[in-house]
Design a protein around this motif. Structure first.
Motif, PDB file in Angstrom:
ATOM      1  N   ALA A  24       0.637  -1.227   0.019  1.00 57.30           N
ATOM      2  CA  ALA A  24       0.210   0.131   0.226  1.00 57.30           C
ATOM      3  C   ALA A  24       0.760   1.254   0.005  1.00 57.30           C
ATOM      4  O   ALA A  24       0.565   2.325  -0.794  1.00 57.30           O
ATOM      5  N   PHE A  25       1.993   1.191   0.766  1.00 54.63           N
ATOM      6  CA  PHE A  25       2.929   2.365   0.859  1.00 54.63           C
ATOM      7  C   PHE A  25       3.530   2.798  -0.596  1.00 54.63           C
ATOM      8  O   PHE A  25       3.422   3.932  -1.076  1.00 54.63           O
ATOM      9  N   GLN A  31       1.612   6.591  -7.039  1.00 52.11           N
ATOM     10  CA  GLN A  31       0.349   7.596  -7.528  1.00 52.11           C
ATOM     11  C   GLN A  31       0.963   8.922  -7.132  1.00 52.11           C
ATOM     12  O   GLN A  31       0.751   9.927  -8.133  1.00 52.11           O
ATOM     13  N   ASP A  32       1.654   9.321  -6.206  1.00 57.30           N
ATOM     14  CA  ASP A  32       2.050  10.622  -5.659  1.00 57.30           C
ATOM     15  C   ASP A  32       3.028  10.940  -6.611  1.00 57.30           C
ATOM     16  O   ASP A  32       2.958  12.117  -7.156  1.00 57.30           O
ATOM     17  N   ASN A  33       4.050  10.277  -7.269  1.00 57.26           N
ATOM     18  CA  ASN A  33       5.101  10.804  -8.164  1.00 57.26           C
ATOM     19  C   ASN A  33       4.263  10.771  -9.565  1.00 57.26           C
ATOM     20  O   ASN A  33       4.813  11.950 -10.266  1.00 57.26           O
ATOM     21  N   LEU A  34       3.256   9.978  -9.976  1.00 57.02           N
ATOM     22  CA  LEU A  34       2.800  10.246 -11.249  1.00 57.02           C
ATOM     23  C   LEU A  34       1.757  11.603 -11.128  1.00 57.02           C
ATOM     24  O   LEU A  34       1.956  12.207 -12.263  1.00 57.02           O
ATOM     25  N   LYS A  62     -13.566  15.471  -9.752  1.00 60.75           N
ATOM     26  CA  LYS A  62     -12.583  14.719  -9.027  1.00 60.75           C
ATOM     27  C   LYS A  62     -11.754  13.745  -9.978  1.00 60.75           C
ATOM     28  O   LYS A  62     -12.158  12.886 -10.515  1.00 60.75           O
ATOM     29  N   THR A  63     -10.306  13.519  -9.608  1.00 60.63           N
ATOM     30  CA  THR A  63      -9.626  12.413  -9.897  1.00 60.63           C
ATOM     31  C   THR A  63      -9.425  11.282  -9.064  1.00 60.63           C
ATOM     32  O   THR A  63      -9.827  11.499  -7.976  1.00 60.63           O
ATOM     33  N   LYS A  64      -9.310  10.065  -9.671  1.00 55.89           N
ATOM     34  CA  LYS A  64      -9.149   8.929  -8.894  1.00 55.89           C
ATOM     35  C   LYS A  64      -7.693   8.358  -9.301  1.00 55.89           C
ATOM     36  O   LYS A  64      -7.296   9.184  -9.936  1.00 55.89           O
ATOM     37  N   PHE A  65      -7.514   7.592  -8.341  1.00 54.63           N
ATOM     38  CA  PHE A  65      -6.104   6.786  -8.675  1.00 54.63           C
ATOM     39  C   PHE A  65      -5.872   6.338 -10.373  1.00 54.63           C
ATOM     40  O   PHE A  65      -6.710   5.834 -10.943  1.00 54.63           O
ATOM     41  N   ILE A  66      -4.780   6.441 -10.805  1.00 52.54           N
ATOM     42  CA  ILE A  66      -4.376   6.021 -12.173  1.00 52.54           C
ATOM     43  C   ILE A  66      -4.256   4.615 -11.949  1.00 52.54           C
ATOM     44  O   ILE A  66      -3.640   4.013 -11.207  1.00 52.54           O
ATOM     45  N   ASP A  67      -4.846   3.627 -12.949  1.00 58.00           N
ATOM     46  CA  ASP A  67      -4.804   2.301 -12.876  1.00 58.00           C
ATOM     47  C   ASP A  67      -3.219   2.164 -13.383  1.00 58.00           C
ATOM     48  O   ASP A  67      -2.583   2.252 -14.688  1.00 58.00           O
TER      49      ASP A  67
END
Length: 149
Positions: A24-25, A31-34, A62-67
């Motif tokens: 998870a980390f 995700q944060d880097n993207l 709103k944006t969601k997590f990138i796949d």
């Protein structure tokens, strides 16, 4: 001396939680880097300024997590190309914002070359931005001062 079943089960549970926590980390870190890249933020600013897209999706958007398993998502800093599929959710519809960016040299800022909105459950594709054009088809290729920040 052999370990009891209770001890082995406890070790397995702790190891399992540690593994899940680590996964998870690192998922969140990726995700944060993207989303920290200018290819991401500039694309969302272009979407924010596009009235038809806001009408189609509904505000707020709103944006969601990138796949991360989507093969479309690729960033190659050495070759100077980046493309992302950014999942979106508005008050009316869901969609995916496809964005293509490039840069001349590693270390240079990214330039968004194309942005498209694909609505979920629809074949409609809304072109948000194509480098050198606006939605009205006006050529802005000489507008060097245009900022997206």
């Amino acid at each position: 001396m052999p370990m009891s079943f209770q001890n082995l089960r406890g070790i397995a549970v702790v190891t399992g939680f540690a593994t899940l926590g680590g996964c998870a980390f690192f998922y969140k870190k990726i995700q944060d880097n993207l989303i920290s890249g200018t290819y991401y933020s500039k694309s969302l600013l272009l979407l924010k300024d596009h009235e038809d897209a806001k009408t189609l999706l509904g505000v707020p958007i709103k944006t969601k997590f990138i796949d991360l398993s989507d093969s479309f998502n690729a960033i190659d800093g050495q070759k100077g190309v980046a493309q992302l599929a950014i999942p979106l959710r508005g008050s009316r519809e869901k969609g995916i914002l496809y964005t293509w960016s490039s840069r001349a040299n590693p270390g240079d800022d990214w330039t968004v070359t194309k942005v498209e909105l694909h609505l979920k459950g629809s074949s409609r594709i809304e072109t948000i931005y194509v480098e050198g054009q606006t939605s009205e088809g006006v050529d802005h290729s000489e507008d060097e001062d245009r900022e997206f920040r």
